[in-house]
Design a protein around this motif. Structure first.
Motif, PDB file in Angstrom:
ATOM      1  N   GLY A   6     -37.608-111.154 -47.747  1.00 63.29           N
ATOM      2  CA  GLY A   6     -36.613-110.307 -47.130  1.00 63.29           C
ATOM      3  C   GLY A   6     -37.087-109.933 -45.732  1.00 63.29           C
ATOM      4  O   GLY A   6     -38.287-109.957 -45.445  1.00 63.29           O
ATOM      5  N   TYR A   7     -36.144-109.596 -44.856  1.00 62.79           N
ATOM      6  CA  TYR A   7     -36.485-109.255 -43.473  1.00 62.79           C
ATOM      7  C   TYR A   7     -36.037-107.833 -43.158  1.00 62.79           C
ATOM      8  O   TYR A   7     -35.066-107.332 -43.728  1.00 62.79           O
ATOM      9  CB  TYR A   7     -35.813-110.233 -42.502  1.00 62.79           C
ATOM     10  CG  TYR A   7     -36.468-111.601 -42.447  1.00 62.79           C
ATOM     11  CD1 TYR A   7     -37.203-112.003 -41.336  1.00 62.79           C
ATOM     12  CD2 TYR A   7     -36.346-112.497 -43.504  1.00 62.79           C
ATOM     13  CE1 TYR A   7     -37.796-113.259 -41.279  1.00 62.79           C
ATOM     14  CE2 TYR A   7     -36.932-113.752 -43.470  1.00 62.79           C
ATOM     15  CZ  TYR A   7     -37.657-114.132 -42.344  1.00 62.79           C
ATOM     16  OH  TYR A   7     -38.243-115.375 -42.297  1.00 62.79           O
ATOM     17  N   ILE A   8     -36.767-107.195 -42.224  1.00 64.78           N
ATOM     18  CA  ILE A   8     -36.461-105.845 -41.771  1.00 64.78           C
ATOM     19  C   ILE A   8     -36.038-105.930 -40.313  1.00 64.78           C
ATOM     20  O   ILE A   8     -36.811-106.384 -39.466  1.00 64.78           O
ATOM     21  CB  ILE A   8     -37.703-104.931 -41.884  1.00 64.78           C
ATOM     22  CG1 ILE A   8     -38.223-104.884 -43.327  1.00 64.78           C
ATOM     23  CG2 ILE A   8     -37.393-103.534 -41.373  1.00 64.78           C
ATOM     24  CD1 ILE A   8     -39.634-104.314 -43.433  1.00 64.78           C
ATOM     25  N   ASN A   9     -34.829-105.498 -40.029  1.00 65.16           N
ATOM     26  CA  ASN A   9     -34.341-105.430 -38.652  1.00 65.16           C
ATOM     27  C   ASN A   9     -34.670-104.031 -38.120  1.00 65.16           C
ATOM     28  O   ASN A   9     -34.205-103.038 -38.662  1.00 65.16           O
ATOM     29  CB  ASN A   9     -32.831-105.690 -38.629  1.00 65.16           C
ATOM     30  CG  ASN A   9     -32.230-105.638 -37.231  1.00 65.16           C
ATOM     31  OD1 ASN A   9     -31.082-105.267 -37.066  1.00 65.16           O
ATOM     32  ND2 ASN A   9     -32.992-106.020 -36.208  1.00 65.16           N
ATOM     33  N   PHE A  10     -35.516-103.953 -37.071  1.00 67.77           N
ATOM     34  CA  PHE A  10     -35.995-102.655 -36.618  1.00 67.77           C
ATOM     35  C   PHE A  10     -35.750-102.438 -35.129  1.00 67.77           C
ATOM     36  O   PHE A  10     -35.582-103.388 -34.361  1.00 67.77           O
ATOM     37  CB  PHE A  10     -37.491-102.506 -36.930  1.00 67.77           C
ATOM     38  CG  PHE A  10     -38.400-103.373 -36.087  1.00 67.77           C
ATOM     39  CD1 PHE A  10     -39.147-102.826 -35.051  1.00 67.77           C
ATOM     40  CD2 PHE A  10     -38.512-104.739 -36.336  1.00 67.77           C
ATOM     41  CE1 PHE A  10     -39.978-103.618 -34.275  1.00 67.77           C
ATOM     42  CE2 PHE A  10     -39.359-105.542 -35.566  1.00 67.77           C
ATOM     43  CZ  PHE A  10     -40.086-104.981 -34.525  1.00 67.77           C
ATOM     44  N   GLN A  11     -35.733-101.167 -34.744  1.00 70.96           N
ATOM     45  CA  GLN A  11     -35.564-100.809 -33.336  1.00 70.96           C
ATOM     46  C   GLN A  11     -36.892-100.963 -32.606  1.00 70.96           C
ATOM     47  O   GLN A  11     -37.949-100.607 -33.144  1.00 70.96           O
ATOM     48  CB  GLN A  11     -35.080 -99.361 -33.210  1.00 70.96           C
ATOM     49  CG  GLN A  11     -33.681 -99.109 -33.751  1.00 70.96           C
ATOM     50  CD  GLN A  11     -33.265 -97.650 -33.612  1.00 70.96           C
ATOM     51  OE1 GLN A  11     -34.014 -96.815 -33.114  1.00 70.96           O
ATOM     52  NE2 GLN A  11     -32.056 -97.338 -34.079  1.00 70.96           N
ATOM     53  N   LYS A  62     -37.646 -97.017 -36.278  1.00 69.65           N
ATOM     54  CA  LYS A  62     -36.463 -96.839 -37.143  1.00 69.65           C
ATOM     55  C   LYS A  62     -35.992 -98.203 -37.632  1.00 69.65           C
ATOM     56  O   LYS A  62     -35.949 -99.175 -36.876  1.00 69.65           O
ATOM     57  CB  LYS A  62     -35.337 -96.180 -36.339  1.00 69.65           C
ATOM     58  CG  LYS A  62     -34.110 -95.822 -37.153  1.00 69.65           C
ATOM     59  CD  LYS A  62     -34.249 -94.448 -37.773  1.00 69.65           C
ATOM     60  CE  LYS A  62     -32.944 -93.911 -38.343  1.00 69.65           C
ATOM     61  NZ  LYS A  62     -32.364 -94.690 -39.418  1.00 69.65           N
ATOM     62  N   VAL A  63     -35.641 -98.279 -38.908  1.00 66.15           N
ATOM     63  CA  VAL A  63     -35.100 -99.508 -39.483  1.00 66.15           C
ATOM     64  C   VAL A  63     -33.583 -99.500 -39.355  1.00 66.15           C
ATOM     65  O   VAL A  63     -32.923 -98.533 -39.746  1.00 66.15           O
ATOM     66  CB  VAL A  63     -35.511 -99.654 -40.967  1.00 66.15           C
ATOM     67  CG1 VAL A  63     -34.749-100.797 -41.634  1.00 66.15           C
ATOM     68  CG2 VAL A  63     -37.020 -99.890 -41.085  1.00 66.15           C
ATOM     69  N   GLU A  64     -33.063-100.575 -38.796  1.00 64.66           N
ATOM     70  CA  GLU A  64     -31.605-100.725 -38.698  1.00 64.66           C
ATOM     71  C   GLU A  64     -31.031-101.126 -40.052  1.00 64.66           C
ATOM     72  O   GLU A  64     -30.079-100.540 -40.539  1.00 64.66           O
ATOM     73  CB  GLU A  64     -31.255-101.780 -37.641  1.00 64.66           C
ATOM     74  CG  GLU A  64     -31.556-101.364 -36.216  1.00 64.66           C
ATOM     75  CD  GLU A  64     -30.572-100.323 -35.695  1.00 64.66           C
ATOM     76  OE1 GLU A  64     -29.564-100.053 -36.368  1.00 64.66           O
ATOM     77  OE2 GLU A  64     -30.836 -99.764 -34.620  1.00 64.66           O
ATOM     78  N   LYS A 105     -29.548 -98.448 -48.533  1.00 64.83           N
ATOM     79  CA  LYS A 105     -28.529 -97.406 -48.393  1.00 64.83           C
ATOM     80  C   LYS A 105     -29.003 -96.217 -47.561  1.00 64.83           C
ATOM     81  O   LYS A 105     -28.202 -95.582 -46.880  1.00 64.83           O
ATOM     82  CB  LYS A 105     -28.128 -96.895 -49.789  1.00 64.83           C
ATOM     83  CG  LYS A 105     -27.549 -97.967 -50.709  1.00 64.83           C
ATOM     84  CD  LYS A 105     -27.330 -97.380 -52.101  1.00 64.83           C
ATOM     85  CE  LYS A 105     -26.842 -98.438 -53.081  1.00 64.83           C
ATOM     86  NZ  LYS A 105     -26.749 -97.877 -54.455  1.00 64.83           N
ATOM     87  N   ALA A 106     -30.281 -95.896 -47.635  1.00 60.87           N
ATOM     88  CA  ALA A 106     -30.796 -94.688 -46.985  1.00 60.87           C
ATOM     89  C   ALA A 106     -30.785 -94.828 -45.465  1.00 60.87           C
ATOM     90  O   ALA A 106     -30.922 -95.928 -44.922  1.00 60.87           O
ATOM     91  CB  ALA A 106     -32.211 -94.403 -47.481  1.00 60.87           C
ATOM     92  N   THR A 107     -30.629 -93.709 -44.785  1.00 66.52           N
ATOM     93  CA  THR A 107     -30.605 -93.706 -43.313  1.00 66.52           C
ATOM     94  C   THR A 107     -31.928 -93.229 -42.717  1.00 66.52           C
ATOM     95  O   THR A 107     -32.102 -93.233 -41.503  1.00 66.52           O
ATOM     96  CB  THR A 107     -29.483 -92.801 -42.790  1.00 66.52           C
ATOM     97  OG1 THR A 107     -29.671 -91.487 -43.328  1.00 66.52           O
ATOM     98  CG2 THR A 107     -28.122 -93.330 -43.221  1.00 66.52           C
ATOM     99  N   ASN A 108     -32.875 -92.818 -43.562  1.00 57.59           N
ATOM    100  CA  ASN A 108     -34.168 -92.312 -43.073  1.00 57.59           C
ATOM    101  C   ASN A 108     -35.301 -93.300 -43.383  1.00 57.59           C
ATOM    102  O   ASN A 108     -36.382 -92.920 -43.837  1.00 57.59           O
ATOM    103  CB  ASN A 108     -34.477 -90.942 -43.673  1.00 57.59           C
ATOM    104  CG  ASN A 108     -34.548 -90.951 -45.200  1.00 57.59           C
ATOM    105  OD1 ASN A 108     -33.902 -91.779 -45.856  1.00 57.59           O
ATOM    106  ND2 ASN A 108     -35.308 -90.034 -45.765  1.00 57.59           N
TER     107      ASN A 108
END
Length: 275
Positions: free
Chosen positions: A149-154, A163-165, A249-252
């Motif tokens: 899986g990949y993490i799209n981050f700022q 922060k994770v997008e 789902k989480a925004t934090n």
């Protein structure tokens, strides 16, 4: 430490009765579980290290981790994926210590740069102790791998924390090539850091069915009745990963890019590459 998987991609060496985490797969006289446990002894005292596994592996765990208290081995009666397993441990730990800060890690991954790993974990714990944040260690991709899986981050960060997008599921090759070229993506290593309170708030908001089930045990965690409660209720929890239940789902959600010599040793090919 999550140690309940069956390591099916390492068949025929990894079998249901003796899966990958218990194997000395590197040929150095220690299993992956033993290496992971020793790594966490440098982070916290033994009494704060919990092994999350399946009932059938209790004997193997006690054999490999000599002297571990049976109270530190949390045994699931059914395989319901990572979200219920993490929820069980988190509710139990919160009852013990409302200020607890938690690291969740797989038992069967390889980390070659241990000092860098300890630095990143310490950095993450310092951040989550002050912030209501769900933090994951992200691995800079070295190839367009379709198995992660990949993490799209700022790109902007606060003290090295980004922060994770959004979390991206295992992509097709075309997408993986795009992610690696873009530079705003990391591999999801499945190593998470958060306060017990933060993850339980996340279950309450994003996975209420899991929250309601495990909250029922608040009066019995860390008592003689805990095992009876888990035997009766655990298998009723949804079969869902922590990624799907919470992190998507989480925004934090935040990430710390980590160059830790990581491999999930997921296949024979990845073991060959590491060796």
């Amino acid at each position: 430490i999550m140690a309940g998987g069956v390591g099916s991609r390492f068949w025929p060496k990894s079998r249901n009765h003796f899966p990958k985490q218990f194997i000395d797969i590197l040929g150095i006289g220690k299993s992956l579980l033993q290496l992971t446990y020793e790594r966490f002894e440098k982070i916290c005292p033994k009494e704060n290290i919990y092994i999350l596994s399946n009932q059938q592996y209790l004997g193997l765990i006690q054999e490999q981790l000599k002297g571990i208290s049976v109270n530190n081995v949390l045994l699931e009666p059914s395989r319901n994926n990572t979200a219920p397993s993490i929820a069980y441990a988190s509710y139990k730990i919160l009852k013990q210590n409302p200020d607890a800060n938690i690291v969740v890690a797989p038992s069967d991954h390889l980390i070659l740069k241990e000092s860098e790993f300890l630095e990143r974990i310490t950095q993450a714990l310092a951040y989550t102790s002050q912030e209501d944040a769900l933090v994951t260690l992200g691995i800079s991709p070295t190839r367009p791998d379709t198995g992660y899986g990949y993490i799209n981050f700022q790109k902007e960060d606060v003290g090295g924390v980004h922060k994770v997008e959004r979390f991206m599921e295992k992509p097709v090759l075309e997408k993986a090539l795009e992610y690696v070229a873009n530079g705003d993506y990391l591999w999801n290593a499945g190593i998470f850091i958060w306060r017990a309170e933060s993850i339980i708030n996340a279950f309450r908001e994003h996975a209420p069915e899991i929250h309601q089930l495990f909250e029922q045990g608040n009066e019995v965690y860390n008592t003689d009745d805990e095992a009876l409660f888990i035997a009766e209720y655990y298998s009723k929890s949804p079969n869902i990963s922590i990624d799907y239940a919470i992190l998507e789902k989480a925004t934090n959600v935040y990430t710390i890019p980590a160059d830790i010599g990581w491999s999930d040793l997921g296949t024979w090919a990845s073991l060959h590459e590491v060796l």
